[in-house]
Design a protein around this motif. Structure first.
Motif, PDB file in Angstrom:
ATOM      1  N   ASP A 127       0.833  -1.193   0.000  1.00  0.00           N
ATOM      2  CA  ASP A 127       0.000   0.000   0.000  1.00  0.00           C
ATOM      3  C   ASP A 127       0.876   1.254   0.000  1.00  0.00           C
ATOM      4  OD1 ASP A 127      -2.022   1.907   0.581  1.00  0.00           O
ATOM      5  OD2 ASP A 127      -3.195   0.266   1.427  1.00  0.00           O
ATOM      6  N   ALA A 128       0.507   2.186  -0.857  1.00  0.00           N
ATOM      7  CA  ALA A 128       1.303   3.411  -0.978  1.00  0.00           C
ATOM      8  C   ALA A 128       1.097   4.348   0.208  1.00  0.00           C
ATOM      9  CB  ALA A 128       0.937   4.130  -2.275  1.00  0.00           C
ATOM     10  N   LEU A 129       0.265   3.937   1.144  1.00  0.00           N
ATOM     11  CA  LEU A 129      -0.109   4.840   2.222  1.00  0.00           C
ATOM     12  C   LEU A 129       1.078   5.259   3.092  1.00  0.00           C
ATOM     13  CD1 LEU A 129      -2.972   5.087   1.573  1.00  0.00           C
ATOM     14  CD2 LEU A 129      -3.610   3.702   3.522  1.00  0.00           C
ATOM     15  N   VAL A 130       1.861   4.293   3.545  1.00  0.00           N
ATOM     16  CA  VAL A 130       2.913   4.581   4.520  1.00  0.00           C
ATOM     17  C   VAL A 130       3.897   5.653   4.044  1.00  0.00           C
ATOM     18  CG1 VAL A 130       4.716   3.609   5.976  1.00  0.00           C
ATOM     19  CG2 VAL A 130       2.665   2.273   5.487  1.00  0.00           C
ATOM     20  N   PRO A 131       4.521   5.479   2.859  1.00  0.00           N
ATOM     21  CA  PRO A 131       5.466   6.521   2.442  1.00  0.00           C
ATOM     22  C   PRO A 131       4.803   7.889   2.281  1.00  0.00           C
ATOM     23  CG  PRO A 131       5.127   4.878   0.714  1.00  0.00           C
ATOM     24  CD  PRO A 131       4.493   4.350   1.940  1.00  0.00           C
ATOM     25  N   THR A 132       3.546   7.905   1.886  1.00  0.00           N
ATOM     26  CA  THR A 132       2.882   9.194   1.687  1.00  0.00           C
ATOM     27  C   THR A 132       2.683   9.936   3.009  1.00  0.00           C
ATOM     28  OG1 THR A 132       1.701   8.251  -0.197  1.00  0.00           O
ATOM     29  CG2 THR A 132       0.921  10.353   0.615  1.00  0.00           C
ATOM     30  N   VAL A 133       2.420   9.186   4.070  1.00  0.00           N
ATOM     31  CA  VAL A 133       2.218   9.834   5.363  1.00  0.00           C
ATOM     32  C   VAL A 133       3.446  10.661   5.738  1.00  0.00           C
ATOM     33  CG1 VAL A 133       1.869   9.492   7.836  1.00  0.00           C
ATOM     34  CG2 VAL A 133       0.591   8.095   6.215  1.00  0.00           C
ATOM     35  N   SER A 134       4.624  10.082   5.585  1.00  0.00           N
ATOM     36  CA  SER A 134       5.815  10.846   5.973  1.00  0.00           C
ATOM     37  C   SER A 134       6.061  12.007   5.022  1.00  0.00           C
ATOM     38  CB  SER A 134       7.040   9.940   6.073  1.00  0.00           C
ATOM     39  OG  SER A 134       7.083   9.050   5.002  1.00  0.00           O
ATOM     40  N   MET A 135       5.723  11.784   3.750  1.00  0.00           N
ATOM     41  CA  MET A 135       5.828  12.885   2.779  1.00  0.00           C
ATOM     42  C   MET A 135       4.968  14.064   3.231  1.00  0.00           C
ATOM     43  SD  MET A 135       5.552  11.952  -1.254  1.00  0.00           S
ATOM     44  CE  MET A 135       5.701  10.178  -1.095  1.00  0.00           C
ATOM     45  N   ILE A 136       3.762  13.751   3.656  1.00  0.00           N
ATOM     46  CA  ILE A 136       2.832  14.808   4.056  1.00  0.00           C
ATOM     47  C   ILE A 136       3.316  15.483   5.333  1.00  0.00           C
ATOM     48  CG2 ILE A 136       0.501  15.206   4.962  1.00  0.00           C
ATOM     49  CD1 ILE A 136      -0.631  13.577   2.801  1.00  0.00           C
ATOM     50  N   LYS A 137       3.823  14.702   6.257  1.00  0.00           N
ATOM     51  CA  LYS A 137       4.350  15.307   7.492  1.00  0.00           C
ATOM     52  C   LYS A 137       5.475  16.286   7.168  1.00  0.00           C
ATOM     53  CE  LYS A 137       3.052  11.847  10.923  1.00  0.00           C
ATOM     54  NZ  LYS A 137       3.429  10.560  11.564  1.00  0.00           N
ATOM     55  N   ARG A 138       6.355  15.883   6.281  1.00  0.00           N
ATOM     56  CA  ARG A 138       7.453  16.770   5.889  1.00  0.00           C
ATOM     57  C   ARG A 138       6.892  18.035   5.254  1.00  0.00           C
ATOM     58  NH1 ARG A 138      11.121  15.066   1.257  1.00  0.00           N
ATOM     59  NH2 ARG A 138      11.202  17.220   0.532  1.00  0.00           N
ATOM     60  N   GLY A 139       5.917  17.848   4.372  1.00  0.00           N
ATOM     61  CA  GLY A 139       5.290  18.989   3.718  1.00  0.00           C
ATOM     62  C   GLY A 139       4.664  19.943   4.731  1.00  0.00           C
ATOM     63  N   GLN A 140       4.120  19.386   5.786  1.00  0.00           N
ATOM     64  CA  GLN A 140       3.511  20.238   6.824  1.00  0.00           C
ATOM     65  C   GLN A 140       4.571  21.044   7.563  1.00  0.00           C
ATOM     66  OE1 GLN A 140       1.272  17.131   8.908  1.00  0.00           O
ATOM     67  NE2 GLN A 140      -0.647  17.964   8.104  1.00  0.00           N
ATOM     68  N   LYS A 141       5.685  20.388   7.873  1.00  0.00           N
ATOM     69  CA  LYS A 141       6.793  21.080   8.540  1.00  0.00           C
ATOM     70  C   LYS A 141       7.290  22.234   7.683  1.00  0.00           C
ATOM     71  CE  LYS A 141       9.065  17.629  11.408  1.00  0.00           C
ATOM     72  NZ  LYS A 141       9.812  16.395  11.105  1.00  0.00           N
ATOM     73  N   GLU A 142       7.416  21.964   6.389  1.00  0.00           N
ATOM     74  CA  GLU A 142       7.956  22.970   5.476  1.00  0.00           C
ATOM     75  C   GLU A 142       6.897  24.002   5.086  1.00  0.00           C
ATOM     76  OE1 GLU A 142       9.620  20.810   2.194  1.00  0.00           O
ATOM     77  OE2 GLU A 142      11.042  19.712   3.467  1.00  0.00           O
ATOM     78  N   GLY A 143       5.702  23.804   5.541  1.00  0.00           N
ATOM     79  CA  GLY A 143       4.664  24.807   5.328  1.00  0.00           C
ATOM     80  C   GLY A 143       3.961  24.767   3.987  1.00  0.00           C
ATOM     81  N   VAL A 144       4.240  23.753   3.150  1.00  0.00           N
ATOM     82  CA  VAL A 144       3.539  23.694   1.861  1.00  0.00           C
ATOM     83  C   VAL A 144       2.178  23.018   1.981  1.00  0.00           C
ATOM     84  CG1 VAL A 144       5.589  23.787   0.408  1.00  0.00           C
ATOM     85  CG2 VAL A 144       4.766  21.569   1.225  1.00  0.00           C
ATOM     86  N   PHE A 145       2.018  22.197   3.023  1.00  0.00           N
ATOM     87  CA  PHE A 145       0.716  21.555   3.247  1.00  0.00           C
ATOM     88  C   PHE A 145       0.062  22.133   4.498  1.00  0.00           C
ATOM     89  CE2 PHE A 145       2.452  17.505   1.089  1.00  0.00           C
ATOM     90  CZ  PHE A 145       2.113  17.986  -0.152  1.00  0.00           C
TER      91      PHE A 145
END
Lengths: 187, 187
Positions: A127-145
DNA sequence: TAATATATTGAACATACATTCAATGAACAA
DNA sequence: TTGTTCATTGAATGTATGTTCAATATATTA
């Protein structure tokens, strides 16, 4: 080796035909006879190549599980850019390489709907879910999400994609959306 | 009239049970026996209340078609606000009134997947797509939505919702998303 | 060519499941 | 009470469809 190769070819032809039909009509509404007719070959011969209808599905799910392992985002690429391009790729496959596209749809369907237990388990594990979660967390830290539960955001994102692609697979009227629109859900 | 009322009650009980099972497991994987067992009642008795399994489905689709006719947006409300609140309502039904929620999911499934032809036609005729297209066009004029083919945007929006809700219906892990996220696809 | 292995077919078989039905029980009307 | 209608059951039936199989053709090997 020509003999063995030919058998492989034939197996692949059956698999691709079945994949297309499973996605377009659903697993239960695709009869062995339909696949045989579409290949084409006799009904009985199907069982020379695959043990059962379920075995055929399992083989497809195995292919789907093996394939797209690397959905991870390189450190130096912004997550939103990455997701957009990933999605763009998948969507463009719809016409060029329908195989990839159909496989994406099938895997989602197997995970969710009433299909053989064994197949579902395997599909869930890949499932592609796991890697995407960390991608999104990073995006949140960097302020793009935007803020929000990263897990829910991830699921929301991919299941939205799933819904859109299932429609594209069955409805010729449906045109591919701009990947940016979908990634905008996270911004 | 107690007699007739009781029959209506019983019919509704069957319908609600079937709706839930159809959505959770899929139409083809829900056996008449399963519904009967869940209601509960004997298998044979099911056919005293409904002519056939297909008839049962048709009845549900008829209910689904009759219900949510008014998806139009009042002139004085901004389209994005309206869509957000509409979505919020539907999503909140997931827990309070699962019936509405399941119905939404079922109608989408019937439209798309291998279900009886007659049911599909009826489900297609009752579609939230048309009013949403004009809502989106208005939103584009007023500058709250981005440019793009309004028809594709509409489909993209609703099928994304469909994908997310199908997951919510089958996966207890899945939490409801913030409606704003999804409307953001259009902005 | 002969001999063996593989590919292919279509009809027969088995099973799951929607549907029917004869029989029983319960509610209601007279 | 007695007769009539509706509710209910579980077993029997029919059908669709996945699967098997005996027979035949085609390829491969010696």
């Amino acid at each position: 080796m020509t003999r063995k190769e030919q058998k492989e070819e034939r197996r692949k032809a059956i698999l691709m035909t079945a994949l297309k039909l499973f996605v377009e009509r659903g697993y239960h509404d695709t009869k062995i006879t339909d696949i045989a007719e579409a290949v084409p070959m006799s009904t009985g011969l199907m069982f020379h190549y695959f043990e059962s209808k379920e075995d055929l599905l399992m083989e497809l799910v195995r292919m789907g599980s093996a394939g797209p392992g690397s959905v991870a985002c390189p450190e130096d690429v912004p997550p939103d850019v990455y997701l957009t391009s990933l999605l763009g790729q998948i969507l463009s496959y719809a016409k060029e390489q329908p195989w990839v596209f159909y496989m994406f749809v099938l895997m989602g369907q197997v995970r969710r709907t009433g299909m053989p237990e064994e197949a579902r388990k395997l599909a869930e594990s890949a499932d592609a879910l796991v890697p995407t979660v960390s991608m999104i967390k990073r995006g949140q830290k960097e302020g793009v999400f935007h803020k929000g539960d990263a897990d829910t955001m991830t699921r929301c994102f991919w299941y939205a994609v799933q819904g859109i692609m299932e429609q594209m697979a069955t409805d010729p009227e449906m045109k591919a959306p701009d990947p940016e629109w979908i990634v905008a859900m996270l911004k």
